[in-house]
Scaffold this motif. Structure first.
Motif, PDB file in Angstrom:
ATOM      1  N   GLN A  66       0.808  -1.218   0.000  1.00  0.00           N
ATOM      2  CA  GLN A  66       0.000   0.000   0.000  1.00  0.00           C
ATOM      3  C   GLN A  66       0.845   1.274   0.000  1.00  0.00           C
ATOM      4  N   ALA A  67       2.151   1.142   0.265  1.00  0.00           N
ATOM      5  CA  ALA A  67       3.028   2.315   0.288  1.00  0.00           C
ATOM      6  C   ALA A  67       3.602   2.568  -1.107  1.00  0.00           C
ATOM      7  N   PRO A  68       3.551   3.807  -1.620  1.00  0.00           N
ATOM      8  CA  PRO A  68       4.118   4.118  -2.951  1.00  0.00           C
ATOM      9  C   PRO A  68       5.601   3.783  -2.996  1.00  0.00           C
ATOM     10  N   GLN A  69       6.036   3.202  -4.093  1.00  0.00           N
ATOM     11  CA  GLN A  69       7.433   2.804  -4.218  1.00  0.00           C
ATOM     12  C   GLN A  69       8.380   3.991  -4.223  1.00  0.00           C
ATOM     13  N   ASP A  70       7.897   5.150  -4.684  1.00  0.00           N
ATOM     14  CA  ASP A  70       8.756   6.333  -4.724  1.00  0.00           C
ATOM     15  C   ASP A  70       8.578   7.211  -3.488  1.00  0.00           C
ATOM     16  N   GLY A  71       7.846   6.695  -2.500  1.00  0.00           N
ATOM     17  CA  GLY A  71       7.624   7.446  -1.273  1.00  0.00           C
ATOM     18  C   GLY A  71       8.644   7.091  -0.203  1.00  0.00           C
ATOM     19  N   PRO A  72       8.449   7.575   1.026  1.00  0.00           N
ATOM     20  CA  PRO A  72       9.372   7.249   2.117  1.00  0.00           C
ATOM     21  C   PRO A  72       9.372   5.751   2.409  1.00  0.00           C
ATOM     22  N   PRO A  73      10.526   5.212   2.800  1.00  0.00           N
ATOM     23  CA  PRO A  73      10.643   3.762   3.048  1.00  0.00           C
ATOM     24  C   PRO A  73       9.999   3.347   4.375  1.00  0.00           C
ATOM     25  N   VAL A  74       8.677   3.410   4.430  1.00  0.00           N
ATOM     26  CA  VAL A  74       7.989   3.112   5.691  1.00  0.00           C
ATOM     27  C   VAL A  74       8.156   1.664   6.116  1.00  0.00           C
ATOM     28  N   HIS A  75       8.463   0.788   5.151  1.00  0.00           N
ATOM     29  CA  HIS A  75       8.611  -0.624   5.483  1.00  0.00           C
ATOM     30  C   HIS A  75       9.840  -0.886   6.357  1.00  0.00           C
ATOM     31  N   SER A  76      10.812   0.029   6.354  1.00  0.00           N
ATOM     32  CA  SER A  76      12.024  -0.173   7.139  1.00  0.00           C
ATOM     33  C   SER A  76      11.882   0.291   8.585  1.00  0.00           C
ATOM     34  N   ASN A  77      10.754   0.913   8.920  1.00  0.00           N
ATOM     35  CA  ASN A  77      10.511   1.343  10.293  1.00  0.00           C
ATOM     36  C   ASN A  77      10.448   0.115  11.202  1.00  0.00           C
TER      37      ASN A  77
END
Length: 424
Positions: A66-77
């Protein structure tokens, strides 16, 4: 498994099944969704089936769809990460240390699962099986340590050497069982024809030397071992992994499919399953094992030794770490208790394939039967000889009878098979 015995002895705990079954070892910190319900995606990542988040073996989140690929790397939180447990594949079983604290990161360099020589020896055959059991860990281990019940609870299923002087039809007899050593690392025992080890908290290992055989001018000792791994799952529920390695008759396992052996092994488990389920509740009702059980003979030596170990080194019971109350679940209908499909077949690669194939064969036989009758009915007598008509009808009848037999076979050996002791 996410529970430890309350023991002072460091010990690995085991996962739910052997390595050919689906097992996941991560647990989300941020939600109540169980990743054990997830799947492995095409890149080998563990995927949550609710939102599709994917995790690697270290618990790091690799993608949030659901997170845009060109957005902030929220998956690394770190809030997106999940707990990861130290794991090792040993004897074709996946073991893990059920604590994700950083202090246990390298625990597998210090603590090892129990080593069984027969499971590491290529000259031994070793077919595994596993089953969900509707009674607790303590009762399961006691049952496996108690050969005195075999002639009675498994009458007509397991053959035992008959005594010279029989006191009853089944052939029960005194059993000279002794415990030679008991400490925090379990116990070593001796029984008729074999030796035994309890390696806490989960493994009971018995081996029997059955003479020697000579082949190509060399002599070897024939050995059969019985290995049981007992996993506490929740109060009133456990999991059994079994393997019976032997170094003779290896050709049998190459010819006979694994699911056929599991039919017999499941029947043995079923034949005393209901008795043990009720026994556990009776012990709970009395409130104390010592008060509930009278163990006056040498045949009870291993069971008494296990209870001594449990009381002295493991706090007398499984420590559920607050995850469960100690109440036992209600007794379900007998058909549910003795269910084989959900307790074994669905988690066994061999039995699940056999179950699907036999069901397909049943449908094919029914179709052939119906089509054959249809051909006879639709064809004029003048266009088909009496012999041909009789042959087609015979095929239809045989296919129908075979399909009915197959349906009963599948239901009895893959779904539900009761055992009535009163008529054995």
């Amino acid at each position: 498994m996410e529970v430890l015995l309350r023991a002072s002895v460091p010990s690995l705990n085991i996962t739910t099944a052997t390595t050919n079954n689906k097992t996941h070892l991560t647990k989300p910190r941020f939600s109540n969704f169980q990743l054990s319900e997830g799947r492995i995606d095409q890149w080998g990542r563990l995927q949550c089936v609710y939102h599709g988040w994917c995790f690697d073996g270290s618990g790091q989140c690799k993608i949030i769809p659901q997170a845009p690929q060109d957005g902030p790397p929220v998956h690394s939180n770190k809030k997106a990460c999940v707990a990861s447990y130290p794991t090792v594949v040993h004897h074709d079983i996946l073991w893990f240390w059920p604590n994700s604290d950083p202090q246990y990161k390298d625990i597998l360099t210090k603590e090892k699962p129990p080593f069984i020589p027969e499971l590491d020896d290529p000259s031994f055959t070793k077919l595994m099986g596993n089953r969900e059991i509707p009674y607790g860990y303590e009762v399961l281990i006691e049952n496996l340590m108690d050969p005195a019940h075999v002639p009675y609870a498994h009458h007509g299923i397991m053959q035992m050497r008959q005594p010279k002087e029989k006191v009853d039809r089944e052939g029960g007899k005194p059993l000279n069982m002794t415990v030679e050593k008991l400490d925090k690392d379990g116990f070593i025992g001796k029984q008729e024809g074999g030796r035994a080890k309890f390696m806490p908290p989960s493994m009971f290992y018995v081996y029997f030397d059955q003479g020697t055989e000579t082949k190509n001018s060399s002599t070897k000792q024939r050995r059969l071992a019985l290995i049981f791994i007992c996993v506490p799952v929740s109060p009133g529920n456990s999991r059994l992994i079994w393997v019976f390695p032997r170094n003779f008759g290896l050709w049998i396992d190459k010819v006979v499919p694994r699911w056929y052996f599991h039919i017999g092994q499941n029947l043995i488990l079923d034949s005393d399953l209901y008795l043990l389920h009720l026994e556990e509740r009776k012990i709970k009702e009395v409130g104390n094992w010592q008060k509930a059980c009278y163990v006056p003979t040498k045949s009870d030596a291993f069971v008494v030794a296990f209870r001594r170990w449990l009381n002295k080194y493991a706090g007398g019971q499984v420590d559920w770490r607050g995850k469960f109350t100690r109440d036992l679940p209600p007794t379900p209908p007998r058909e549910q208790l003795l269910d084989r499909y959900w307790s074994h077949v669905v988690n066994c690669s061999s039995c699940s394939v056999a179950y699907k194939c036999l069901n397909v064969l049943e449908v094919v036989l029914q179709v052939v039967s119906v089509v054959s009758i249809g051909i006879v009915a639709a064809t004029k007598q003048s266009l088909m000889s009496t012999a041909a008509r009789t042959a087609i009808v015979s095929v239809a009848v045989l296919c129908f009878v075979a399909s009915r037999f197959l349906a009963q076979f599948v239901n009895k050996y893959f779904r539900y098979h009761d055992y009535d002791h009163a008529f054995k």
